[in-house]
Design an enzyme around this catalytic site. Structure first.
Site, PDB file in Angstrom:
ATOM      1  CD  GLU A  76      -0.427   5.156  -4.176  1.00 16.37           C
ATOM      2  OE1 GLU A  76      -0.002   5.540  -3.062  1.00 16.37           O
ATOM      3  OE2 GLU A  76      -1.091   4.129  -4.348  1.00 16.37           O
TER       4      GLU A  76
ATOM      5  CG  ASP B 229      -8.322   4.590   0.342  1.00 18.04           C
ATOM      6  OD1 ASP B 229      -8.162   3.357   0.396  1.00 18.04           O
ATOM      7  OD2 ASP B 229      -7.530   5.395   0.859  1.00 18.04           O
TER       8      ASP B 229
ATOM      9  CG  ASP C  75      -2.028   0.975   1.154  1.00 21.61           C
ATOM     10  OD1 ASP C  75      -2.345   1.438   0.038  1.00 21.61           O
ATOM     11  OD2 ASP C  75      -2.599   1.309   2.211  1.00 21.61           O
TER      12      ASP C  75
HETATM   13  C1  GLC Z   1      -4.838   3.345   2.587  1.00 23.24           C
HETATM   14  C2  GLC Z   1      -5.369   2.090   1.926  1.00 23.24           C
HETATM   15  C3  GLC Z   1      -6.427   1.469   2.797  1.00 23.24           C
HETATM   16  C4  GLC Z   1      -5.864   1.206   4.183  1.00 23.24           C
HETATM   17  C5  GLC Z   1      -5.330   2.497   4.784  1.00 23.24           C
HETATM   18  C6  GLC Z   1      -4.650   2.277   6.114  1.00 23.24           C
HETATM   19  O1  GLC Z   1      -5.814   4.323   2.621  1.00 23.24           O
HETATM   20  O2  GLC Z   1      -5.839   2.335   0.645  1.00 23.24           O
HETATM   21  O3  GLC Z   1      -6.889   0.274   2.211  1.00 23.24           O
HETATM   22  O4  GLC Z   1      -6.850   0.671   5.009  1.00 23.24           O
HETATM   23  O5  GLC Z   1      -4.402   3.065   3.893  1.00 23.24           O
HETATM   24  O6  GLC Z   1      -3.590   1.404   5.993  1.00 23.24           O
END
Ligand code: GLC
Length: 733
Positions: A338, A442, A335
């Protein structure tokens, strides 16, 4: 300059670009049947007397290299999961990966950059891939004047032009170029539960137990930030997740797989091994003056590995493998890659300074200033960051998340060569499909996002990213009961089926809205599990043959132009058409059924092709089975490896002849690559069933196969046979 890289793919070079990530399928190929002429770097492409690319003009605008040409006729499909309609015509898009947490209809760019699209009109279709991982804009005639524009920050562009009149072949060709999809383990096709906000191991265990008590199938538990020690990757919180390896084992014993999150950024903390190593070896992204670049993410001060470097990827890859060795987790979701950077010190200072000057008398300057701060969060810091050898970040940013995921895949493959993991990434660039799948980030608990996700998974799939999914129920915002059900109904017909939500939002596990909704959702998940043999077989055959599981209608019925206009229905594998409901209170919907006869699965009604209206109250998912197909099913289980399958069910909808291939393997190792799989051709006609002996070295157990054959005129027959590895021919009366 131009070259053929395969019989159908041309590589065209405009200006003097450096191609950072040349696709692996790049090699001199045979010549295709497109005529190419070149004049001062401008190409005229012509096939069968038709001009495919013309009126090209090249210009420079400061640091930008611009190309315009005559806009193609037809619809534009692809570009991965961008917001808005599936047909990309008449819009302008930016390719520069960003974390924009509010996915409005115009939010752009988001996390991924997939600069590949298919031009589809009645007569022809072809694919275009602009391979550039830096800043790029594409304008598909937003002015309505018949002009396509592309603008990159850089010295030039490489275009791969895939000439072929079939969408199927274009996707195949694109994947020959950029790589085959990774084999997800079979349990990855089960249902997964996740939430940012499962605070400790007791909370997680409680959730897990509830699934088993209630008999709602579930294969994966995803762990978000909470499991880490102070947001440090590859650690666990000794207090809230104490004895983490035992906790993983406990979940394993209950039949769950465990998939923790990993963020791209590394917490700045002396003594934290990964930080120390990264710092000592100079593995982090730099500022222009050669210092480690630092920004804030979840842990506060954070540095970012330079994943463009082989040595850094190797180092990072080992971290995943070490963590598996310690904890035995079953996959990772990568995650914030980017990469997302909430702010830098300079930005905070600047904000403070600007706020210090502002008071109530400033009127509209107040909201404007505050709004400009919210953009900070999305900003890409392209001017500040440099990679090794002073490579500016803006030239390669879009590949960062893909390269992190590559590190993950390679690190795990090296240490565990025969174990399949579930690997996901939020950010992506073409090639990602070799290393893992993706989710769409998200989204929100909004009705609009059901349709958007339907479009997203179709667009990702035709861009060659087959293992994709979205946060069922919506990540942001509070879900409502009916919305949750309709989200599940779509999610059950996507490759990656996971409920996930944000901290602070309403809980959205299957049972939160009481018995009625719980039962409806349980039935949806049960239905998903009954389809596992069909889904897994289609996925695995798909990765071998470069055919996606999720297919827009035009993928299967290209010669019917009506299908080119439909974004709210799609095929899930070769046999099932899904037409989900995506409006509150809607109980009927209009469906377009192409070409053949269809079985409306909820009622058993047989329908002729054309526009139809079907009933779909909340318990009903509009699902149709295509004429002359079969769907292979199993009895649902609590989790995929719970019991040996004693029986398979073949739901056959027969006109003349049904021929399917059924693929099976152990579902969790790479032995299939050495031939340890079973592939059987099954043929069903009105007077016989033929099962070919299994090809490949994997021997599925002897099972009962129950055929339910519905003929298009309505006759139903049920035949049950015992199938071992031998050929079978059963006459039907
Ligand atoms: C980002 C991710 C989400 C996750 C959050 C906290 O927003 O896209 O899926 O729950 O980070 O880690």
């Amino acid at each position: 300059m131009w070259t053929w890289v395969s019989k159908n793919t041309l590589r065209l070079v405009y200006g003097s670009p450096k191609e950072w990530f040349a696709p692996e399928g790049f090699k001199e190929g045979e010549h295709g049947n497109v005529e190419v002429t070149e004049e001062e770097g401008k190409f005229l492409l012509k096939a069968n007397g038709r001009i495919l690319q013309e009126d090209i003009s090249i210009s420079r605008d400061g640091e930008y290299f611009c190309l315009t040409m005559k806009m193609w006729r037809g619809n534009i499909f692809g570009l991965g999961d961008k917001m808005g309609p599936m047909n990309r015509r008449q819009r302008k898009y930016i390719f520069f990966n960003a974390d924009d947490p509010i996915h409005t209809p115009i939010a752009d760019p988001l996390y991924k950059s997939i600069p590949f699209f298919i031009v589809l009109d009645r007569k022809t279709s072809f694919g275009v891939f602009f391979n550039y991982p830096g800043y790029m804009e594409m304008d598909f005639d937003s002015e309505g004047k018949g002009v396509f524009k592309i603008k990159v920050r850089g010295e030039g562009l490489v275009e791969y032009f895939i000439f072929n009149s079939s969408v199927k072949e274009i996707i195949r060709e694109f994947l020959n170029l950029t790589g085959k999809n990774f084999p997800a383990p079979i349990w990855a096709f089960g249902y997964h539960q996740s939430r940012w906000g499962y605070t400790d191991r007791n909370v997680v265990m409680e959730i897990a137990r509830k699934f088993r008590e209630k008999g709602i199938p579930c294969d994966g538990i995803f762990l978000d930030l909470e499991h880490m020690d102070s947001f440090k990757n590859f650690t666990w919180d000794e207090e809230n997740f104490k004895e983490f390896p035992e906790f993983v084992k406990e979940l394993h014993d209950m039949g769950f797989k465990v998939v923790p999150i990993v963020d791209a950024g590394v917490k700045v903390e002396e003594g934290y091994e990964i930080f120390n190593e990264g710092k000592k070896n100079g593995y982090f992204l730099k500022t222009k003056d050669g210092k480690d670049f630092e920004g804030a993410v979840w842990p506060g001060r954070t540095r970012f590995p330079d994943f463009t470097r082989d040595d850094v990827r190797e180092w990072w890859g080992e971290k995943y493998a070490n963590f598996v060795e310690k904890t035995n987790v079953d996959g990772f979701w990568n995650d914030m890659n980017e990469p997302t950077i909430f702010a830098t010190q300079e930005e905070l200072d600047e904000m403070r300074e600007r706020m210090a000057d502002i008071d109530l008398d400033d009127g509209w300057m107040i909201p404007l200033t505050l709004l400009s701060f919210s953009n900070v969060f999305k900003s890409q810091r392209e001017e500040e960051i440099v990679h090794k050898d002073d490579l500016p970040h803006w030239k390669v940013r879009n590949a960062y998340g893909m390269l992190m995921t590559k590190a993950c895949w390679e690190g795990l493959k090296k240490r565990f060569p025969n174990r399949r993991f579930l690997i996901l990434s939020r950010s992506a660039y073409p090639g990602i499909q070799k290393y893992g799948g993706v989710w769409t980030g998200d989204n929100h608990s909004w009705w609009e996002h059901i349709l958007q996700e339907m479009i997203n998974i179709q667009s990702l799939s035709i861009c060659g990213i087959f293992f994709c999914g979205f946060d069922v129920g919506g990540f942001g915002g509070d879900v409502t009961p009916e919305l949750l059900v309709r989200f599940y109904q779509l999610g059950a017909f996507t490759p990656f089926f996971r409920n996930h939500s944000a901290i602070g939002t309403k809980r959205q596990e299957p049972w939160v809205f009481g018995e009625y909704y719980e039962n409806v959702i349980k039935e949806i998940i049960n239905l998903r599990y009954s389809l596992i043999p069909y889904i897994y077989s289609s996925y695995m055959l798909g990765i071998m043959k470069n055919v996606p599981l999720v297919r827009p209608l035009f993928f299967e019925f290209q010669d019917d132009p009506v299908t080119h206009t439909i974004e709210d229905e799609y095929m899930f594998g070769p046999s099932i058409l899904v037409a989900p409901i995506y409006r509150f209170g809607q109980e009927k919907r209009v469906v377009y059924l192409p070409k053949v006869r269809w079985l409306y699965i909820p009622t058993g009604e047989i329908m002729k092709p054309g526009w139809r209206v079907v009933d779909a109250p909340l318990e009903v998912i509009p699902l149709f089975q295509r004429e002359d197909t079969a769907v292979v099913k199993m009895d649902p289980q609590n989790f995929i490896f719970e019991k040996d399958l004693k029986r398979l069910y073949f739901d056959v909808f027969l006109n003349e002849r049904v021929e399917i291939e059924l693929y099976e393997d152990d579902g969790e190792s790479f032995s299939f690559e050495e031939g340890d799989f079973s592939l059987r051709r099954v043929l069903i006609t009105r007077d016989k069933i033929e099962v070919e002996s299994s090809r490949g070295g994997y021997k599925p157990p002897v099972r009962e196969w129950v055929f339910k054959i519905l003929e298009v005129e309505g006759r139903i027959r049920e035949i049950s046979i015992l199938v071992d590895e031998r050929d079978l021919k059963i006459p039907l009366r």
